[in-house]
Structures are given as C-alpha cells and as structure tokens.
Design an enzyme around this catalytic site. Structure first.
Site, mmCIF file in Angstrom:
data_model
loop_
_atom_site.group_PDB
_atom_site.id
_atom_site.type_symbol
_atom_site.label_atom_id
_atom_site.label_comp_id
_atom_site.label_asym_id
_atom_site.label_seq_id
_atom_site.Cartn_x
_atom_site.Cartn_y
_atom_site.Cartn_z
ATOM 1 N N ARG A 125 54.870 20.873 17.325
ATOM 2 C CA ARG A 125 56.243 20.897 17.872
ATOM 3 C C ARG A 125 56.590 19.649 18.685
ATOM 4 N NH1 ARG A 125 54.662 26.319 19.056
ATOM 5 N NH2 ARG A 125 55.349 27.694 17.385
ATOM 6 N N LYS A 147 66.372 8.287 14.716
ATOM 7 C CA LYS A 147 66.606 9.024 13.465
ATOM 8 C C LYS A 147 65.317 8.991 12.653
ATOM 9 C CE LYS A 147 71.547 8.763 12.534
ATOM 10 N NZ LYS A 147 72.598 8.244 11.624
ATOM 11 N N GLU A 189 71.486 -5.246 7.373
ATOM 12 C CA GLU A 189 71.717 -4.385 8.549
ATOM 13 C C GLU A 189 72.093 -5.228 9.771
ATOM 14 O OE1 GLU A 189 71.932 -1.156 8.268
ATOM 15 O OE2 GLU A 189 70.340 -0.324 6.996
ATOM 16 N N LYS A 231 72.998 -1.713 18.893
ATOM 17 C CA LYS A 231 72.569 -0.356 18.528
ATOM 18 C C LYS A 231 72.280 0.468 19.778
ATOM 19 C CE LYS A 231 70.069 2.573 15.458
ATOM 20 N NZ LYS A 231 69.381 2.796 14.220
ATOM 21 N N GLU A 241 74.959 11.523 16.928
ATOM 22 C CA GLU A 241 76.050 11.274 15.980
ATOM 23 C C GLU A 241 77.115 12.368 15.989
ATOM 24 O OE1 GLU A 241 74.764 9.140 12.448
ATOM 25 O OE2 GLU A 241 76.445 10.002 11.344
ATOM 26 N N ARG A 245 78.421 7.244 16.653
ATOM 27 C CA ARG A 245 77.228 6.670 16.002
ATOM 28 C C ARG A 245 77.424 6.495 14.499
ATOM 29 N NH1 ARG A 245 70.774 7.871 17.012
ATOM 30 N NH2 ARG A 245 70.064 6.544 15.306
ATOM 31 N N ASN A 249 76.741 3.535 10.147
ATOM 32 C CA ASN A 249 76.581 3.793 8.713
ATOM 33 C C ASN A 249 77.567 3.004 7.865
ATOM 34 O OD1 ASN A 249 74.415 5.595 8.395
ATOM 35 N ND2 ASN A 249 75.636 7.202 9.339
ATOM 36 N N HIS A 252 76.953 2.465 4.186
ATOM 37 C CA HIS A 252 75.874 3.367 3.767
ATOM 38 C C HIS A 252 76.341 4.459 2.799
ATOM 39 C CE1 HIS A 252 73.786 1.258 6.908
ATOM 40 N NE2 HIS A 252 72.690 1.973 6.767
ATOM 41 N N HIS A 256 74.089 4.522 -0.183
ATOM 42 C CA HIS A 256 73.192 5.634 -0.536
ATOM 43 C C HIS A 256 73.437 6.096 -1.965
ATOM 44 C CE1 HIS A 256 72.267 6.939 3.901
ATOM 45 N NE2 HIS A 256 71.602 5.865 3.527
ATOM 46 N N HIS A 269 66.917 -0.637 0.165
ATOM 47 C CA HIS A 269 67.931 -0.011 1.024
ATOM 48 C C HIS A 269 68.928 -1.059 1.539
ATOM 49 C CE1 HIS A 269 69.695 2.693 3.975
ATOM 50 N NE2 HIS A 269 69.449 1.804 4.913
HETATM 51 P P1 NAD Z 1 60.038 -0.490 3.763
HETATM 52 O O1 NAD Z 1 59.539 0.297 4.879
HETATM 53 O O2 NAD Z 1 59.868 0.049 2.389
HETATM 54 O O3 NAD Z 1 59.404 -1.938 3.823
HETATM 55 C C1 NAD Z 1 59.747 -2.874 2.856
HETATM 56 C C2 NAD Z 1 58.507 -3.460 2.153
HETATM 57 O O4 NAD Z 1 57.931 -4.451 2.965
HETATM 58 C C3 NAD Z 1 57.411 -2.451 1.878
HETATM 59 O O5 NAD Z 1 56.810 -2.770 0.655
HETATM 60 C C4 NAD Z 1 56.454 -2.692 3.023
HETATM 61 O O6 NAD Z 1 55.134 -2.277 2.732
HETATM 62 C C5 NAD Z 1 56.544 -4.179 3.171
HETATM 63 N N1 NAD Z 1 56.226 -4.717 4.475
HETATM 64 C C6 NAD Z 1 56.545 -4.186 5.675
HETATM 65 N N2 NAD Z 1 56.232 -5.047 6.652
HETATM 66 C C7 NAD Z 1 55.672 -6.124 6.066
HETATM 67 C C8 NAD Z 1 55.173 -7.343 6.551
HETATM 68 N N3 NAD Z 1 55.228 -7.670 7.853
HETATM 69 N N4 NAD Z 1 54.656 -8.210 5.681
HETATM 70 C C9 NAD Z 1 54.646 -7.932 4.342
HETATM 71 N N5 NAD Z 1 55.146 -6.818 3.803
HETATM 72 C C10 NAD Z 1 55.665 -5.922 4.673
HETATM 73 O O7 NAD Z 1 61.615 -0.779 3.918
HETATM 74 P P2 NAD Z 1 62.529 -1.166 5.158
HETATM 75 O O8 NAD Z 1 63.578 -2.020 4.605
HETATM 76 O O9 NAD Z 1 61.755 -1.648 6.309
HETATM 77 O O10 NAD Z 1 63.149 0.239 5.586
HETATM 78 C C11 NAD Z 1 63.977 0.971 4.719
HETATM 79 C C12 NAD Z 1 63.936 2.405 5.128
HETATM 80 O O11 NAD Z 1 64.454 2.547 6.442
HETATM 81 C C13 NAD Z 1 64.771 3.317 4.252
HETATM 82 O O12 NAD Z 1 64.031 4.462 3.917
HETATM 83 C C14 NAD Z 1 65.948 3.702 5.124
HETATM 84 O O13 NAD Z 1 66.474 4.966 4.821
HETATM 85 C C15 NAD Z 1 65.342 3.637 6.482
HETATM 86 N N6 NAD Z 1 66.310 3.412 7.554
HETATM 87 C C16 NAD Z 1 66.283 4.237 8.614
HETATM 88 C C17 NAD Z 1 67.132 4.035 9.676
HETATM 89 C C18 NAD Z 1 67.042 4.900 10.891
HETATM 90 O O14 NAD Z 1 67.916 4.822 11.746
HETATM 91 N N7 NAD Z 1 66.008 5.709 11.026
HETATM 92 C C19 NAD Z 1 68.037 2.961 9.647
HETATM 93 C C20 NAD Z 1 68.028 2.121 8.539
HETATM 94 C C21 NAD Z 1 67.157 2.344 7.496
HETATM 95 N N1 GLY Z 2 71.045 3.459 10.984
HETATM 96 C C1 GLY Z 2 72.040 4.389 11.390
HETATM 97 C C2 GLY Z 2 71.766 5.028 12.685
HETATM 98 O O1 GLY Z 2 70.761 4.799 13.310
HETATM 99 O O2 GLY Z 2 72.565 5.814 13.112
#
Ligand code: NAD
Ligand code: GLY
Length: 369
Positions: A125, A147, A189, A231, A241, A245, A249, A252, A256, A269
């Site tokens: 939890r 998030k 982003e 942010k 949100e 917030r 997006n 997005h 998406h 993404h």
């Molecule tokens: P990712 O986590 O898939 O990383 C991208 C690629 O880079 C992967 O292959 C990873 O292994 C590689 N990588 C990571 N760091 C590295 C480094 N230093 N050197 C070499 N390779 C490296 O993708 P991302 O773009 O970081 O994140 C996308 C995800 O984030 C999506 O799932 C999206 O939905 C999510 N997201 C979440 C929020 C939130 O608020 N929580 C906001 C935006 C995006």
């Molecule tokens: N990336 C969108 C949020 O954090 O709300």
C-alpha cells in the site's frame, strides 16, 4: 547558466513536497541521497539498456546507506509497460523480503519511471521511491509530478495512480548516451512548455535548437530547469488534474491516438506528442484562437528538433474516424465527448471540445502534410 552549478527546483505539495536536483555527476554520488530516510533495503528498477550503462554505479552509490541493494532489470520498451513487467518488480520486492521502508529507485526513462512509481504506490500500500531519470523526456516531464501508470491494450496509461517521489535526480551526464532520436523525442515535451506557459522560452528554444541538438551542457541545464519550473508551478496548483494540470497534455490527445493506432513503440511517445501539438495548434487556429503564423512557428520548431510533423494514416478506409474512435478513449473525455488542450493565446492553454467535422478537417490536413 553554468552547467556545473547544482540547480534545484522544488515541487511544493505541503507534506509531499520534494526537490529536483539538476547537474552532471549526481546519480553516482552518495551525497545525492544523504537526506533520504534510512531503510534496510533498496531496489533499483531499470531495464536491459540502461542497466548495463548505469546500474552498477548507482548500486555503489547506495551501498553505504542501504545494507541491501537489489536490482531488477525489466525488458526495454513501451510495449513492455504492462502488468507482466509490473509483476517482475513485485516478484523482486517479495523475493528479496522487502518491507514497507524499502526505497525504490527508478533508473531509466519514462517507462521505467512510470512503472516503478506505480509499483511503489501499490507495494504494501505504498513504499517510498526516488526518480533517477536518464532520458531528456523523463528529466523534463515524466519523473516530475507523480503520475504513474502502465498501459492497457485499449488505452495508454489507463491503469495507474498519483504518487509522488521523495526526490528526483536529473543527472545531465546520462544524456550523453541517449540516442539522437530519443533526444528529439524529449525536446517535444520541452517545446510543449512554450505555447502553454512561456513564449519567451519558445523564443529561447528557437535560438538555441542547434546547441541543444549538439547537447551543449549549459543549454541542456537551462531547458531541464525551466521545464521543471513550469511543471512544478502547474503541479503545485493542481496535483490531481482537477483542471489546470490538463494543459500539460497539449498535443497528447492526438498523440496518444497516434501511439495506440500505430501500435505502441512504432512512434516514440515524444514523436507522437510533437506531431500531436501540430494537430492541436491547427485545431486552435480553426477554432479562431491563434493565427496561421503561430501554427507555422510551432511546426517549424518541432521540425527543427528533428521530429515528424506529418501525421500518420491510421486507417485506409476511415482515417479520421479511427483517430476519433481512439481519442474518445482519452482520460479527458467526458461522456464520449473528446476534450482537447488548445492554445487560446500564445503562452496560454485551455481545454475545449470541438465539432467532429472540424476535427476531421484537422486530421485530413495534418495527414496530407
Ligand atoms: P523510454 O523510457 O522508453 O526511454 C527511451 C529509450 O531510451 C529506451 O530504449 C531506454 O532504454 C533508453 N534510454 C533511457 N535512458 C538512456 C540513456 N541515458 N542512454 C541510452 N539509452 C537510454 O521513453 P521516455 O521517452 O523516457 O518516456 C516515455 C514514457 O513516459 C511513455 O510511456 C509516456 O507515457 C511516459 N510519460 C509519463 C509522464 C508522466 O507524467 N508520468 C509524462 C510524459 C511521458
Ligand atoms: N505529463 C502530463 C502531466 O504530468 O500531467
């Protein structure tokens, strides 16, 4: 900005407030973790790409503080942001006898960060966790704000929780190993923060895109800090949100649909968000909120960042219909009505609905180029 100075941004959320530390040489320095609560064990969650690059160094940095430091390595990729991968984290936590004080460390990009956060929110939890983002996208967005989620075959990030980390360590040195395509995806982003909140930042990005693509440390330090500041301000005012917030997006809703429609991982993404911002800007123009020059300016910057701006065709028979079908699954939709984040004046965003016929025109125009 001098990239060797430690920059700190604070997320103000009363008793859940925390700091984002930004600089090089941070993630493998034990001092980065000195103020965290003590615990018997820590679990590093990483993936098959980032683990071999950085996990051992993080393990060494944590070893003086936590008697037991374990690592779990997940498969790499958006397609693995699933229950099965989440279960690997729970398997490791239970297998190592981790307790309620065990500290989780998310070492990787947004996929690892979102899944680790969700695991931390639900194991016993709720256990504490720290974000150690290693992609630009994760440093400027996903690691900040709490998030957490996994994907469902019917929709992206549909299963998750709001759960804040105790700290975020943005080590700019880790960006050196990031593939160029991933750097560009992160820039999407970053660009987002201009039209929704700060047109001076957009102008700065226009003037410094070459420096960013060349990974100049001072330029990277500036965008990570400014993005986190914007942010932090939004999340501090609307953590869960209720309204504001949603502006984070921007791009997005279309984005998406692109990700789900093409199959997760086909477009990154950030690539989908970049193209989605072009589409949302077009929609803003059709709604009479911004002019053609604004749309052109944003599209040019996104293109300059090395991102696609022509939307993909998702269905040969009824492409716009497929986009609409996917967008109705968006978390902002209410009773089947799609809500779009639009720019109501440059530097300010709002959430609006739009007639399907108008959205179809936008999709047709953006898929044509
Ligand atoms: P990712 O986590 O898939 O990383 C991208 C690629 O880079 C992967 O292959 C990873 O292994 C590689 N990588 C990571 N760091 C590295 C480094 N230093 N050197 C070499 N390779 C490296 O993708 P991302 O773009 O970081 O994140 C996308 C995800 O984030 C999506 O799932 C999206 O939905 C999510 N997201 C979440 C929020 C939130 O608020 N929580 C906001 C935006 C995006
Ligand atoms: N990336 C969108 C949020 O954090 O709300």
């Amino acid at each position: 900005m001098n990239s060797s100075d430690l920059q700190t941004v604070t997320i103000e959320l009363a008793e859940r407030s925390y700091h984002i530390a930004i600089r090089g040489s941070l993630f493998d320095n034990p001092l980065s973790y000195s103020e965290l609560p003590a615990a018997h064990s820590a679990l590093i969650v990483t993936n098959t790409t980032v683990g071999p690059l950085y996990a051992e160094r993080l393990q060494r940095a944590l070893a003086g503080k936590y008697p037991q430091v374990h690592t779990v390595v997940l498969p790499d990729g958006e397609v693995y942001k699933t229950w099965e991968s989440l279960n690997l984290i729970f398997d490791a936590l239970l297998g190592h006898g981790c307790d309620r004080k065990t500290m989780l460390f998310a070492l990787g990009g947004g996929v690892v960060g979102d899944m680790t956060g969700f695991a931390a929110a639900s194991y016993m939890r709720g256990v504490p966790f720290v974000q150690v983002p290693t992609t630009l996208l994760a440093q400027v967005d996903s690691s900040v704000g709490g998030k957490t989620a996994i994907n469902h075959p019917l929709g992206k990030n549909m299963i998750g929780a709001f759960y804040q980390p105790l700290k975020v360590i943005c080590d700019l040195d880790t960006l050196e190993t990031l593939p160029a395509r991933e750097l560009s995806a992160g820039l999407a982003e970053v660009i987002k923060y201009g039209p929704i909140a700060d047109m001076n930042f957009l102008a700065w990005l226009e003037a410094h895109m070459d420096a960013l693509l060349a990974r100049e440390p001072a330029a990277l330090a500036h965008i990570v800090k400014r993005s986190c500041e914007i942010k932090a301000d939004v999340v501090g005012r609307d953590e869960r949100e209720a309204g504001l917030r949603a502006i984070l997006n921007f791009g997005h809703t279309f984005g998406h649909a692109i990700e789900a429609g093409l199959g997760y991982g086909e477009w990154l993404h950030g690539e989908a968000v970049g193209c989605g911002m072009v589409m949302a800007a077009h929609l803003s123009q059709r709604l009479g909120l911004v002019d053609a020059f604004f749309v052109h300016r944003l599209k040019t910057l996104i293109q300059q960042a090395g991102l696609p701006v022509k939307a993909p065709v998702l269905n040969a028979a009824d492409n716009a219909g497929r986009y609409l079908e996917l967008m109705r699954l968006d978390k902002k939709s209410e009773a089947g009505e799609i809500k779009f984040v639009v720019i109501d004046q440059p530097g300010r965003a709002a959430v609006r609905s739009a007639p399907d016929a108008m959205v179809r025109q936008v999709i047709d125009a953006c898929c044509a180029g």
